[in-house]
Write an enzyme that holds these catalytic residues in place. Structure first.
Site, PDB file in Angstrom:
ATOM      1  NE  ARG A   1       1.476  16.567 -13.925  1.00 25.78           N
ATOM      2  CZ  ARG A   1       2.114  15.672 -13.338  1.00 25.78           C
ATOM      3  NH1 ARG A   1       1.069  15.887 -12.349  1.00 25.78           N
ATOM      4  NH2 ARG A   1       2.811  15.171 -13.876  1.00 25.78           N
TER       5      ARG A   1
ATOM      6  CG  HIS B   1       7.992  10.291 -25.899  1.00 21.85           C
ATOM      7  ND1 HIS B   1       6.310  10.931 -25.898  1.00 21.85           N
ATOM      8  CD2 HIS B   1       8.128  11.247 -24.853  1.00 21.85           C
ATOM      9  CE1 HIS B   1       6.023  11.595 -25.410  1.00 21.85           C
ATOM     10  NE2 HIS B   1       6.464  12.562 -24.805  1.00 21.85           N
TER      11      HIS B   1
ATOM     12  CE  LYS C   1       6.338  16.686 -14.978  1.00 17.66           C
ATOM     13  NZ  LYS C   1       6.422  15.737 -16.322  1.00 17.66           N
TER      14      LYS C   1
ATOM     15  NE  ARG D   1      -3.805  -2.257   1.966  1.00 14.43           N
ATOM     16  CZ  ARG D   1      -3.838  -3.739   2.759  1.00 14.43           C
ATOM     17  NH1 ARG D   1      -2.955  -3.221   3.802  1.00 14.43           N
ATOM     18  NH2 ARG D   1      -4.051  -4.569   2.558  1.00 14.43           N
TER      19      ARG D   1
ATOM     20  CG  ASN E   1       0.199  16.257 -21.770  1.00 16.85           C
ATOM     21  OD1 ASN E   1       0.467  15.763 -21.444  1.00 16.85           O
ATOM     22  ND2 ASN E   1      -1.377  16.287 -21.309  1.00 16.85           N
TER      23      ASN E   1
ATOM     24  CD  GLU F   1       8.472  15.423 -23.777  1.00 23.08           C
ATOM     25  OE1 GLU F   1       8.382  17.133 -23.528  1.00 23.08           O
ATOM     26  OE2 GLU F   1       8.841  14.476 -23.981  1.00 23.08           O
TER      27      GLU F   1
ATOM     28  CD  GLU G   1      -2.922  15.998 -17.312  1.00 22.98           C
ATOM     29  OE1 GLU G   1      -1.476  15.544 -17.372  1.00 22.98           O
ATOM     30  OE2 GLU G   1      -3.561  16.106 -18.131  1.00 22.98           O
TER      31      GLU G   1
ATOM     32  CG  HIS H   1       0.597  10.778 -27.293  1.00 20.79           C
ATOM     33  ND1 HIS H   1       0.045  10.677 -26.375  1.00 20.79           N
ATOM     34  CD2 HIS H   1       2.174  10.599 -26.991  1.00 20.79           C
ATOM     35  CE1 HIS H   1       0.446  11.498 -25.237  1.00 20.79           C
ATOM     36  NE2 HIS H   1       1.619  10.995 -25.254  1.00 20.79           N
TER      37      HIS H   1
ATOM     38  CE  LYS I   1       0.109  13.104 -15.287  1.00 17.28           C
ATOM     39  NZ  LYS I   1       0.015  13.306 -16.737  1.00 17.28           N
TER      40      LYS I   1
ATOM     41  CG  HIS J   1       3.426  15.293 -25.562  1.00 17.44           C
ATOM     42  ND1 HIS J   1       3.559  16.392 -25.126  1.00 17.44           N
ATOM     43  CD2 HIS J   1       3.417  14.130 -24.382  1.00 17.44           C
ATOM     44  CE1 HIS J   1       4.915  16.111 -25.220  1.00 17.44           C
ATOM     45  NE2 HIS J   1       5.310  14.651 -24.061  1.00 17.44           N
TER      46      HIS J   1
HETATM   47  N1  LIG Z   1       6.057   9.667 -15.456  1.00 17.70           N
HETATM   48  C1  LIG Z   1       6.352  10.772 -16.338  1.00 17.70           C
HETATM   49  O1  LIG Z   1       5.714  11.720 -15.962  1.00 17.70           O
HETATM   50  C2  LIG Z   1       6.639  10.720 -17.797  1.00 17.70           C
HETATM   51  C3  LIG Z   1       6.791  12.024 -18.416  1.00 17.70           C
HETATM   52  C4  LIG Z   1       7.487  12.001 -20.023  1.00 17.70           C
HETATM   53  C5  LIG Z   1       7.237  10.665 -20.346  1.00 17.70           C
HETATM   54  N2  LIG Z   1       7.358   9.356 -18.959  1.00 17.70           N
HETATM   55  C6  LIG Z   1       7.691   8.090 -20.137  1.00 17.70           C
HETATM   56  O2  LIG Z   1       9.384   7.788 -19.755  1.00 17.70           O
HETATM   57  C7  LIG Z   1       9.325   6.297 -20.474  1.00 17.70           C
HETATM   58  C8  LIG Z   1      10.534   7.090 -21.959  1.00 17.70           C
HETATM   59  O3  LIG Z   1      11.643   7.313 -20.994  1.00 17.70           O
HETATM   60  P1  LIG Z   1      12.980   7.543 -21.656  1.00 17.70           P
HETATM   61  O4  LIG Z   1      12.614   8.852 -23.029  1.00 17.70           O
HETATM   62  O5  LIG Z   1      13.989   7.680 -20.321  1.00 17.70           O
HETATM   63  O6  LIG Z   1      13.151   5.857 -21.644  1.00 17.70           O
HETATM   64  P2  LIG Z   1      13.939   4.713 -21.556  1.00 17.70           P
HETATM   65  O7  LIG Z   1      13.834   5.081 -20.183  1.00 17.70           O
HETATM   66  O8  LIG Z   1      13.837   3.703 -22.938  1.00 17.70           O
HETATM   67  O9  LIG Z   1      15.445   4.806 -21.570  1.00 17.70           O
HETATM   68  C9  LIG Z   1      16.238   5.023 -23.198  1.00 17.70           C
HETATM   69  C10 LIG Z   1      17.260   4.470 -23.306  1.00 17.70           C
HETATM   70  O10 LIG Z   1      18.472   4.865 -22.986  1.00 17.70           O
HETATM   71  C11 LIG Z   1      18.972   3.970 -21.868  1.00 17.70           C
HETATM   72  N3  LIG Z   1      19.661   5.276 -21.051  1.00 17.70           N
HETATM   73  C12 LIG Z   1      19.250   5.190 -20.322  1.00 17.70           C
HETATM   74  N4  LIG Z   1      20.185   6.192 -19.216  1.00 17.70           N
HETATM   75  C13 LIG Z   1      21.379   6.318 -20.224  1.00 17.70           C
HETATM   76  C14 LIG Z   1      22.757   6.353 -19.865  1.00 17.70           C
HETATM   77  N5  LIG Z   1      23.279   6.891 -18.661  1.00 17.70           N
HETATM   78  N6  LIG Z   1      23.475   6.207 -20.362  1.00 17.70           N
HETATM   79  C15 LIG Z   1      22.952   4.526 -21.264  1.00 17.70           C
HETATM   80  N7  LIG Z   1      22.314   4.546 -22.191  1.00 17.70           N
HETATM   81  C16 LIG Z   1      21.289   5.082 -20.552  1.00 17.70           C
HETATM   82  C17 LIG Z   1      17.761   3.171 -21.407  1.00 17.70           C
HETATM   83  O11 LIG Z   1      17.898   1.582 -21.435  1.00 17.70           O
HETATM   84  C18 LIG Z   1      17.068   2.649 -23.002  1.00 17.70           C
HETATM   85  O12 LIG Z   1      17.508   2.073 -23.774  1.00 17.70           O
HETATM   86  C19 LIG Z   1       8.198   6.433 -21.419  1.00 17.70           C
HETATM   87  O13 LIG Z   1       8.054   5.105 -20.853  1.00 17.70           O
HETATM   88  C20 LIG Z   1       7.259   7.491 -20.981  1.00 17.70           C
HETATM   89  O14 LIG Z   1       5.689   7.025 -21.180  1.00 17.70           O
HETATM   90  C21 LIG Z   1       6.430   9.444 -17.988  1.00 17.70           C
HETATM   91 ZN   LIG Z   2       6.983  13.503 -23.460  1.00 19.85          ZN
END
Ligand SMILES: NC(=O)c1ccc[n+]([C@@H]2O[C@H](COP(=O)([O-])OP(=O)(O)OC[C@H]3O[C@@H](n4cnc5c(N)ncnc54)[C@H](O)[C@@H]3O)[C@@H](O)[C@H]2O)c1
Ligand SMILES: [Zn+2]
Length: 356
Positions: free
Chosen positions: A238, A262, A224, A118, A242, A182, A234, A249, A140, A245
């Site tokens: 907030r 992304h 942010k 929990r 997007n 971003e 949101e 998307h 999030k 986006h």
């Molecule tokens: N929670 C939120 O508010 C929020 C906001 C935006 C995106 N997201 C989520 O974030 C995710 C995308 O995140 P991302 O772009 O970081 O992708 P990711 O986590 O897949 O990382 C991208 C790649 O880089 C590699 N990597 C990470 N750090 C590294 C480093 N220092 N050196 C070498 N390789 C490295 C990872 O293993 C992966 O292969 C999506 O799932 C998206 O939905 C969430």
């Molecule tokens: Zn984004």
């Protein structure tokens, strides 16, 4: 080192940004309440930074759960691997989880922390630029379902976010650029001066100059944090985060996840949002050109995939989360650096933008 605070009353937390922070255990250990911690990482990031991270936990009971790498593993099966690790290692309610990786690891670890027994504490150590400026801040968390991205999740704020810009030295160029999309987004939403700064400092960012990165990350997290503090769940502003986006998307979904990163899809989506803003009479052609220019300088794509038709966009955009009560809401720019959310636009103007 720079520190800022996300102000959420008793759920407030610090965001530390700088070089070599993974060598500073005193930034992390005060946020670990019990005597144990579990690091969650993946098969790419763990070989690079797990050793240094675990060295900060000397004196505490700790273990590591290493997940497979990739958005396709951001699901309930992988989440279950985290729970199994926690139970096998007898993690109790005072255990702190530490997310070490990009947004995928951060979102999954956060949701594991929100739901295990929990709710337990967690700390974010983001290692991609996207995770540093976006996903690690704001609470999030979640995983994907076969029928929709991020459809299972919770709001759960971390105890602390530790951003070590040195970790970006191993990140792929394409991932770095995707993160810059971003960063540019914050400028387009609410900070014209930051846009100008980005234009002037883009080469330094791409060269991973530590001071330039630290400032860009600091400013992004500040934006942010302000937006989240004003609207944690949101219900209003907030949604401005997007920008680009809804279009993005559609590109990601239509091309198949993983084809376009992304941030790449969001970059093109922000150009389309600028074009739609021009249709509204809010931006001039020179301003739309400026949006393209700054994103191109970040080595990001600015035109939608040739094989996507206007109908493809319309189909994917109609299933977007921002369709509330059957109404499509778009984030558009009143001017460069001032965005709004609106459902009040001419559908024919949108068609013209989607048809390119
Ligand atoms: N929670 C939120 O508010 C929020 C906001 C935006 C995106 N997201 C989520 O974030 C995710 C995308 O995140 P991302 O772009 O970081 O992708 P990711 O986590 O897949 O990382 C991208 C790649 O880089 C590699 N990597 C990470 N750090 C590294 C480093 N220092 N050196 C070498 N390789 C490295 C990872 O293993 C992966 O292969 C999506 O799932 C998206 O939905 C969430
Ligand atoms: Zn984004």
């Amino acid at each position: 080192m720079q520190t800022l605070q996300l102000d959420l009353g008793e759920r407030s937390y610090p965001i530390h940004i700088g070089q070599g922070l993974l060598q500073q255990p005193e930034l992390v250990t005060p946020h670990i309440r019990g005597k144990s911690a579990v690091v969650v990482s993946n098969t790419t990031v763990a070989p690079l930074y797990l050793h240094t991270t675990e060295a900060m936990l000397t004196g505490l009971k700790h273990s590591a759960a290493i997940l497979p790498d990739g958005e396709e593993y951001k699901n309930l099966d992988t989440l279950n691997q985290i729970y199994t690790h926690l139970l096998e290692n007898k993690a109790d309610r005072k255990t702190t989880l530490i997310a070490l990786g990009g947004g995928v690891v951060g979102d999954m670890t956060g949701y594991a922390a929100a739901s295990y027994q929990r709710g337990v504490n967690f700390i974010q150590i983001p290692t991609t630029l996207l995770a540093m400026v976006d996903s690690s801040v704001g609470g999030k968390t979640g995983v994907n379902h076969p029928l929709g991205k991020n459809m299972i999740g919770a709001f759960h704020q971390p105890q602390c976010v530790l951003i070590d810009t040195d970790t970006l030295n191993t990140l792929a160029d394409r991932e770095l650029s995707a993160g810059i999309a971003e960063v540019v987004k914050y400028g387009l939403i609410r900070d014209p001066a930051f846009l100008t700064w980005l234009d002037e400092n883009m080469d330094g960012l791409l060269a991973r100059d530590p001071q330039t990165l630290t400032y860009a990350i600091y400013r992004s997290c500040e934006h942010k944090a302000e937006v989240v503090a004003a609207d944690e769940r949101e219900s209003g502003q907030r949604a401005l985060l997007n920008l680009g986006h809804t279009f993005g998307h559609a590109i990601e979904a239509s091309m198949g996840y993983g084809q376009w990163l992304h941030g790449e899809a969001v970059a093109t989506g922000m150009v389309m949002a600028a074009q739609m803003s021009q249709q509204m009479g809010w931006l001039g052609a020179d301003e739309v050109a400026y949006v393209r220019h700054i994103l191109q300088r970040a080595r990001l794509p600015v035109d939608p995939p040739a094989q996507m038709s206007g109908e493809d966009f319309a189909r994917y955009m109609s299933v977007d989360k921002k369709v509330l009560d059957g109404t499509l809401r778009l984030v558009l720019m009143k001017s460069l650096g001032e965005s709004i959310v609106t459902a009040d636009f001419d559908p024919d103007a949108l068609k013209r933008v989607l048809q390119g």
